[in-house]
Design a protein around this motif. Sequence first.
Motif, PDB file in Angstrom:
ATOM      1  N   GLU A  34      87.867  52.732  49.066  1.00 26.87           N
ATOM      2  CA  GLU A  34      86.582  53.155  49.600  1.00 26.87           C
ATOM      3  C   GLU A  34      85.877  54.140  48.673  1.00 26.87           C
ATOM      4  O   GLU A  34      84.677  54.362  48.787  1.00 26.87           O
ATOM      5  N   THR A  35      86.664  54.752  47.793  1.00 26.68           N
ATOM      6  CA  THR A  35      86.080  55.750  46.897  1.00 26.68           C
ATOM      7  C   THR A  35      85.437  55.108  45.672  1.00 26.68           C
ATOM      8  O   THR A  35      84.793  55.800  44.888  1.00 26.68           O
ATOM      9  N   LEU A  38      81.823  55.929  44.740  1.00 25.68           N
ATOM     10  CA  LEU A  38      81.659  57.314  44.293  1.00 25.68           C
ATOM     11  C   LEU A  38      82.058  57.473  42.831  1.00 25.68           C
ATOM     12  O   LEU A  38      81.403  58.187  42.065  1.00 25.68           O
ATOM     13  N   THR A  80      86.970  68.766  55.837  1.00 22.24           N
ATOM     14  CA  THR A  80      87.372  67.355  55.888  1.00 22.24           C
ATOM     15  C   THR A  80      88.317  67.119  57.061  1.00 22.24           C
ATOM     16  O   THR A  80      88.164  66.169  57.823  1.00 22.24           O
ATOM     17  N   GLY A 274      81.992  61.992  50.535  1.00 27.34           N
ATOM     18  CA  GLY A 274      83.355  61.565  50.222  1.00 27.34           C
ATOM     19  C   GLY A 274      83.892  60.515  51.173  1.00 27.34           C
ATOM     20  O   GLY A 274      85.048  60.116  51.057  1.00 27.34           O
ATOM     21  N   GLY A 275      83.082  60.078  52.131  1.00 25.28           N
ATOM     22  CA  GLY A 275      83.504  58.951  52.959  1.00 25.28           C
ATOM     23  C   GLY A 275      83.999  59.317  54.337  1.00 25.28           C
ATOM     24  O   GLY A 275      84.413  58.445  55.082  1.00 25.28           O
ATOM     25  N   THR A 284      89.060  61.344  53.567  1.00 20.68           N
ATOM     26  CA  THR A 284      90.226  61.735  52.776  1.00 20.68           C
ATOM     27  C   THR A 284      89.862  62.920  51.896  1.00 20.68           C
ATOM     28  O   THR A 284      88.702  63.150  51.582  1.00 20.68           O
ATOM     29  N   GLY A 287      88.400  61.681  48.594  1.00 25.65           N
ATOM     30  CA  GLY A 287      86.979  61.394  48.733  1.00 25.65           C
ATOM     31  C   GLY A 287      86.151  62.660  48.668  1.00 25.65           C
ATOM     32  O   GLY A 287      85.127  62.724  47.969  1.00 25.65           O
ATOM     33  N   THR A 288      86.583  63.687  49.369  1.00 22.40           N
ATOM     34  CA  THR A 288      85.843  64.948  49.385  1.00 22.40           C
ATOM     35  C   THR A 288      85.777  65.557  47.987  1.00 22.40           C
ATOM     36  O   THR A 288      84.727  66.057  47.565  1.00 22.40           O
ATOM     37  N   LEU A 290      85.850  63.961  45.181  1.00 19.74           N
ATOM     38  CA  LEU A 290      84.857  63.183  44.432  1.00 19.74           C
ATOM     39  C   LEU A 290      83.437  63.551  44.855  1.00 19.74           C
ATOM     40  O   LEU A 290      82.538  63.668  44.027  1.00 19.74           O
TER      41      LEU A 290
END
Lengths: 336, 506
Positions: A34-35, A38, A80, A274-275, A284, A287-288, A290
């Motif tokens: 999912e990342t 990004l 998060t 970050g999703g 996650t 994600g954060t 990123l």
Amino acid sequence: MELNMSPGSASSAAPALDPQGKRRRDPLLSRLPETAPLIVVLIGLGLFFTIKSPYFFNYDNFLNILTAASIAGIIAAPATLLMVGAQFDLSVGSGLTFCGVVVAHFAGDMSLGPAIVLGVAAGMVLGSVNGILVTVVGVNPLITTLGTLAAFVGLARVISDGQTLPITHFSTLGTARPFFEIPLPVLIFAAVMLAFWVLMRFTIFGRSMYAIGANPVAARLAGIRVKRFIFAAFFLSGVCVALAALVNISQLSAASPTAGNGLELSVITAVVLGGASLAGGRGTIIGTVLGLLVIGTLNNGLVLLDVSSFWQEVARGVLLILAVSFDQLRLKLGTR
Amino acid sequence: MKSPDADQAGAGIRLSVSGIRKSFGGVEVLRGVDLDIVGGSVVALLGENGAGKSTLVKIIAGDYQPDAGAITIEGTAHSSLNPVTARRLGVRMIFQEIADAPTLTVAENISLGAWPGRRGFVAWRTVKKRAREALERLGVDLDLDAPVGDLSVGERQVVEIARAVVDRANYLILDEPTAALSSTESERLFGYVAALREQGTGVVYITHRLDEVRAVADRVVVLRDGNLVLEADAKTTDRRELVSAMVGREISEVRRPEAVLVPDDAEPLMRLRGAGSTGAFDRIDLDLRAGEVLALYGKVGSGAGEVVQALFGVRKLDAGTVEMEGEAVKLRGPAQAIEHGIGLLPADRQRESAFTMLSLAENLAAPSWPRLAKHGFITRRVEAEAYWRWHGVLNVRSRDDAGQELGTLSGGNQQKVLLGRWLERHARVLLLIEPTRGVDVGAREEIYRSIRALAAEGVAVLVSTSDYEEVVQVADRAVVIARGEIVARLAADEIETKRLIEEVGG
């Protein structure tokens, strides 16, 4: 119409059972993490700024980006965790101001050590107040932390009398570079992220927050102590706010009554980018991180290109809206 | 309330349907039904689920259009109606789920959607006057300024009926109005129905409760498989006649598995004594024995689901005790119940038990996390191992991937995974509420098999259900509950469809 339950009908229904696996039409797209988008955005921004500015692509500038992201980063970790549990903390910016002012104020009267202890305690109080209001009293987390946002920034101004308070002999935390010229705030940022990555991936607490965000009623009926964990997450948010406040006043050698203004915006933008889903259950630490890097790179690049800081604020707002729209689109496509 | 000219009231009010046929997707739901609704009388409409009751009344209310037949209202024949004309001609239907505006007042709700006014301003006096008159006609005393949300279900229903009165409805259709009412509230409702009848309204009263037929209706009509199979005087027809008309001889008893006979004097694993919870149930005694499947059978709103909630610590007991292996325990919440070895599979899967966006492994392992964790840490591998332990046992149809999202499975397979939760947790008592609601037939059989297999391994199982076929299919013993109290206890050889329907009605 109710189904006919006569014995003969049971076998005839068997072939209709569960055509699993057919729902995912596009296996290649679904196998990408999912990342992935990004990472693409981050590389794109990097390339763009490298071409546009001679100062962008070097080690020192990368450390600048990380240092600038470290305050929001330390707070984005518990944010998060909260968002995964469908919770929010808007009071982080105000809390950072408050904790910083408490430390600087009492460092004048007593020695530095006890002042720091008081500052951390202030963060714990903030987290506990949020946690109790949300879990025991049952106030919506957005309203709760909007209230404490106003109250604590007000308190900070009362204590500091609206002035910036200087603090001396406390610059190590914010400015030391123990190895590879990496500033201590960046190392703290990394350590907090690592700790929350482990927490969210491998501990009962972290995993329970995903379950709570995914379905709070089901979580409770599965024996998860929902309120206890939500309280703990708010408490951790308060602790990390205090930690970030210490880094902040150490970097500036002063506690400003406006230090944390707008910090909640940066933090939530990063987490959502970050999703993490605003509805909970997804998100996650990777994600954060990123998300933080994308925002940090954008800010850094715009400064290097000499774009006015007002435009940077516009960019941040647009980014938040884009991130949330993306989240909504993903939900819609997901439920179809 | 009784007006002297009751005999004349309602003269000329007559709605007749004749030869009504209706199919949905090739399945004929109504096969030529005739029915008269006459002003000043109440007709009770009975039938099993799927007999065609709702379809028939929806055709009268204009929600569905019939494939054949005619609807004659006061002498004018219509081949079909739409909701607007039906309303204009005086037909009003009151559904089980009340559709009012809870934050608005009683008076506002009674004229809801048709507030009298001038130039966009509401004429509040008229609103109140209308409401007062409507409630007077029903003989009810309600605070006109109270928000409807503060009222009891029964009172809210009165407000709905008052709406129909304000609209001058000549034909009122009530769809199982007492399903969610207490017995005193039901008695009161009968009074309102009687008042409307005396004033000349023609009432259709759909119900599952046979004892209500005599109390409220003049005539009774039974539908079965889309045919009208009985039309009789409500006061003289006895329940046995009604039951056999509803069930019919051709619907044979559902096949029963071999019952496990645990002796009556076997020490129960879990025991409920004199349990009561205000507004839900009272004086409930239950014994859950290891190795036995006990069914708690009751209609929606009977209190069966609430009893199970109490056994899991979700609902507080106001009276009575819960015992585990002879020792009294206080259950303060689900976490504590689970520690005592109790597991619950709730009725509403989407809302109460599934984490659809999480993996199969997480869904199965969640209650067992404390046991699976080593030094407080859980790995995906440990969770996956837990999942594969039960995947085959439960016959879950999924991809070869414990990380697959639960939401991608069919309802029945989701339910199997959620049942697996309590296998992994080594639950000694398993409570299930409506375990096969929304589950297709094939998966149903498998879930029943799993439930029976669990009991065979020594788990004490309680299935709370409103589906008598489920009782017949799964139970070794059955307790019938109605209006919060136990009305019958049936041993294995006494569990049969007719008996269950009879017991639950009375």
